[in-house]
Design a protein around this motif. Sequence first.
Motif, mmCIF file in Angstrom:
data_model
loop_
_atom_site.group_PDB
_atom_site.id
_atom_site.type_symbol
_atom_site.label_atom_id
_atom_site.label_comp_id
_atom_site.label_asym_id
_atom_site.label_seq_id
_atom_site.Cartn_x
_atom_site.Cartn_y
_atom_site.Cartn_z
ATOM 1 N N ARG A 14 -36.427 61.409 -20.491
ATOM 2 C CA ARG A 14 -35.305 61.491 -21.416
ATOM 3 C C ARG A 14 -34.456 62.733 -21.189
ATOM 4 N NH1 ARG A 14 -35.946 57.911 -25.263
ATOM 5 N NH2 ARG A 14 -33.687 57.975 -25.198
ATOM 6 N N ILE A 15 -34.869 63.581 -20.262
ATOM 7 C CA ILE A 15 -34.088 64.774 -19.923
ATOM 8 C C ILE A 15 -33.089 64.411 -18.834
ATOM 9 C CG2 ILE A 15 -34.189 67.120 -19.001
ATOM 10 C CD1 ILE A 15 -37.045 67.304 -20.094
ATOM 11 N N ALA A 16 -31.834 64.772 -19.043
ATOM 12 C CA ALA A 16 -30.798 64.511 -18.043
ATOM 13 C C ALA A 16 -30.855 65.596 -16.971
ATOM 14 C CB ALA A 16 -29.426 64.485 -18.707
ATOM 15 N N PHE A 17 -31.300 65.236 -15.789
ATOM 16 C CA PHE A 17 -31.400 66.203 -14.708
ATOM 17 C C PHE A 17 -30.102 66.304 -13.905
ATOM 18 C CE2 PHE A 17 -35.828 65.081 -15.561
ATOM 19 C CZ PHE A 17 -36.368 66.346 -15.713
ATOM 20 N N TYR A 18 -29.203 65.352 -14.116
ATOM 21 C CA TYR A 18 -27.887 65.365 -13.469
ATOM 22 C C TYR A 18 -26.844 65.005 -14.522
ATOM 23 C CZ TYR A 18 -30.257 65.458 -8.957
ATOM 24 O OH TYR A 18 -31.042 65.824 -7.883
ATOM 25 N N PRO A 19 -25.598 65.425 -14.334
ATOM 26 C CA PRO A 19 -24.546 65.046 -15.291
ATOM 27 C C PRO A 19 -24.208 63.578 -15.176
ATOM 28 C CG PRO A 19 -23.586 66.175 -13.395
ATOM 29 C CD PRO A 19 -25.084 66.254 -13.221
ATOM 30 N N PRO A 20 -23.505 63.012 -16.163
ATOM 31 C CA PRO A 20 -23.045 61.629 -16.048
ATOM 32 C C PRO A 20 -22.182 61.449 -14.801
ATOM 33 C CG PRO A 20 -22.640 62.490 -18.257
ATOM 34 C CD PRO A 20 -23.055 63.650 -17.423
ATOM 35 N N THR A 21 -22.113 60.239 -14.312
ATOM 36 C CA THR A 21 -21.320 59.968 -13.104
ATOM 37 C C THR A 21 -19.898 60.460 -13.262
ATOM 38 O OG1 THR A 21 -22.683 58.010 -12.685
ATOM 39 C CG2 THR A 21 -20.589 58.170 -11.505
ATOM 40 N N GLU A 22 -19.339 60.250 -14.431
ATOM 41 C CA GLU A 22 -17.988 60.736 -14.734
ATOM 42 C C GLU A 22 -18.050 61.658 -15.943
ATOM 43 O OE1 GLU A 22 -15.100 57.696 -15.238
ATOM 44 O OE2 GLU A 22 -15.556 56.699 -13.338
ATOM 45 N N ARG A 23 -17.335 62.775 -15.869
ATOM 46 C CA ARG A 23 -17.255 63.675 -17.022
ATOM 47 C C ARG A 23 -16.664 62.899 -18.202
ATOM 48 N NH1 ARG A 23 -16.916 69.504 -17.343
ATOM 49 N NH2 ARG A 23 -16.504 69.670 -15.104
ATOM 50 N N GLY A 24 -17.285 63.038 -19.350
ATOM 51 C CA GLY A 24 -16.823 62.308 -20.530
ATOM 52 C C GLY A 24 -17.474 60.956 -20.695
ATOM 53 N N GLY A 25 -18.369 60.589 -19.755
ATOM 54 C CA GLY A 25 -18.986 59.268 -19.802
ATOM 55 C C GLY A 25 -20.267 59.208 -20.601
ATOM 56 N N SER A 26 -20.583 60.236 -21.352
ATOM 57 C CA SER A 26 -21.835 60.285 -22.105
ATOM 58 C C SER A 26 -21.698 59.575 -23.458
ATOM 59 C CB SER A 26 -22.281 61.731 -22.310
ATOM 60 O OG SER A 26 -21.278 62.452 -22.990
ATOM 61 N N ARG A 27 -22.822 59.415 -24.124
ATOM 62 C CA ARG A 27 -22.840 58.788 -25.446
ATOM 63 C C ARG A 27 -22.712 59.856 -26.521
ATOM 64 N NH1 ARG A 27 -28.077 55.257 -25.785
ATOM 65 N NH2 ARG A 27 -26.998 54.376 -27.602
ATOM 66 N N LEU A 28 -22.371 59.408 -27.727
ATOM 67 C CA LEU A 28 -22.174 60.327 -28.845
ATOM 68 C C LEU A 28 -22.773 59.704 -30.103
ATOM 69 C CD1 LEU A 28 -20.834 62.995 -29.802
ATOM 70 C CD2 LEU A 28 -18.795 61.643 -30.348
ATOM 71 N N LEU A 29 -23.780 60.364 -30.652
ATOM 72 C CA LEU A 29 -24.385 59.941 -31.905
ATOM 73 C C LEU A 29 -23.649 60.648 -33.041
ATOM 74 C CD1 LEU A 29 -28.173 59.677 -32.696
ATOM 75 C CD2 LEU A 29 -26.624 60.779 -34.297
ATOM 76 N N CYS A 30 -23.100 59.887 -33.967
ATOM 77 C CA CYS A 30 -22.377 60.465 -35.099
ATOM 78 C C CYS A 30 -23.268 60.427 -36.342
ATOM 79 C CB CYS A 30 -21.082 59.700 -35.363
ATOM 80 S SG CYS A 30 -19.890 59.828 -34.022
ATOM 81 N N LEU A 31 -23.436 61.582 -36.966
ATOM 82 C CA LEU A 31 -24.296 61.714 -38.139
ATOM 83 C C LEU A 31 -23.492 62.256 -39.305
ATOM 84 C CD1 LEU A 31 -27.080 61.880 -39.603
ATOM 85 C CD2 LEU A 31 -27.310 64.178 -38.609
ATOM 86 N N ASN A 32 -23.508 61.516 -40.414
ATOM 87 C CA ASN A 32 -22.904 62.008 -41.647
ATOM 88 C C ASN A 32 -24.002 62.699 -42.443
ATOM 89 O OD1 ASN A 32 -22.088 62.012 -44.526
ATOM 90 N ND2 ASN A 32 -20.270 60.978 -43.736
ATOM 91 N N ARG A 33 -23.876 64.006 -42.637
ATOM 92 C CA ARG A 33 -24.975 64.751 -43.267
ATOM 93 C C ARG A 33 -25.041 64.537 -44.775
ATOM 94 N NH1 ARG A 33 -23.047 70.993 -43.198
ATOM 95 N NH2 ARG A 33 -20.796 70.642 -43.233
ATOM 96 N N GLU A 34 -24.014 63.955 -45.388
ATOM 97 C CA GLU A 34 -24.076 63.642 -46.819
ATOM 98 C C GLU A 34 -24.801 62.319 -47.064
ATOM 99 O OE1 GLU A 34 -20.333 63.823 -48.740
ATOM 100 O OE2 GLU A 34 -19.955 65.917 -48.204
#
Length: 355
Positions: A14-34
Amino acid sequence: MSIAPFEYDLPAERIAFYPPTERGGSRLLCLNRETGRIVDRHYAELAEILRPDDLVIINNTRVIKARLLTKTQDGRERELFLSEKHAAPLLAMTARVIYRGKLRVGDVLTVGDENLEVIQLFDGGQAVIRATLPPQVIAERYGHVPLPPYIKRADVPDDRERYQAVFARKDGSVAAPTASLNLTDEIITKMKARGIKIEPLTLHVGRGTFLPIRTDSVEEHVMHQEYYSIPQRTVRAIRQAKQEGRRVVAIGTTVTRALEHAAEALIHPIQEPGGSRHADRRLRDLIRGEADIFITPGYKFSIVNALLTNFHAPDSTVLQLVAAFAGVSRLEKAYRHALHGDYQFLSYGDSMFIE
């Protein structure tokens, strides 16, 4: 407080040893803390996720090629890591380093055509060297990208670009402000087109950011220091956003540390006798310093209203900071979701947006 809630099993896959193929190509988990609501998005959607009146603060530090592979007089290899920049002149002829292997005062190490003399030794594998050129210049000429210790591979040419934010300007870090590694010029352009304001600060990230908490309780841990500077334009933008009730969004824990360490100066500038015309000069002095703030659960945030950050290692100080912002139970739930949902962790991995 026990560190037990911040220990979790992070499988190597689960550790990313290399960057995504394209910069900006990663996922984003959005958390509402309320509400605790979790939504799976993509980093490229960041401009749409933010509010049009948000103030986004970025860290424009630049990672230097701080890893030096040297040899002693008798041909033994010694690995050195330059320390991050503090208040001393960047191009000084001496530098503090972390070293691997045995060294003695007086040893002369070579890298390329240059010599590095060991002039002081300290506990913890640290030394001071004096070089034939400024160590910063030697590092740029002969050094390697200082990848995190958990990325157990040699650096490759692609790391020189990808372990660096697109807006990196000011030399001095020996680790990247990783939340910004997937920000692209295209995303930034979209943010500005929506009316989102972006302003910089500088915090030079040290390798201390990778040190785990080795004490039984959080309170016993001694926090490392990192030099930061917040320019006047950014100060004015933050004060205006606070006065108008707009959000200050920190891109990364490095930005968060700098802003919260400087919170008193940002909110309550000191006035000199004679009126407000002297305030900017005093304020400028107050917003340059050494951030040694250790943010843990229970901390009351004064400046930061939303945070973009990566997924952090167990028992790390940055994980403590994120738990303080999101809430321990909310963060535990989000990390379980990420682990079950095949998110990639650590510096080259996916990110979280917490609001």
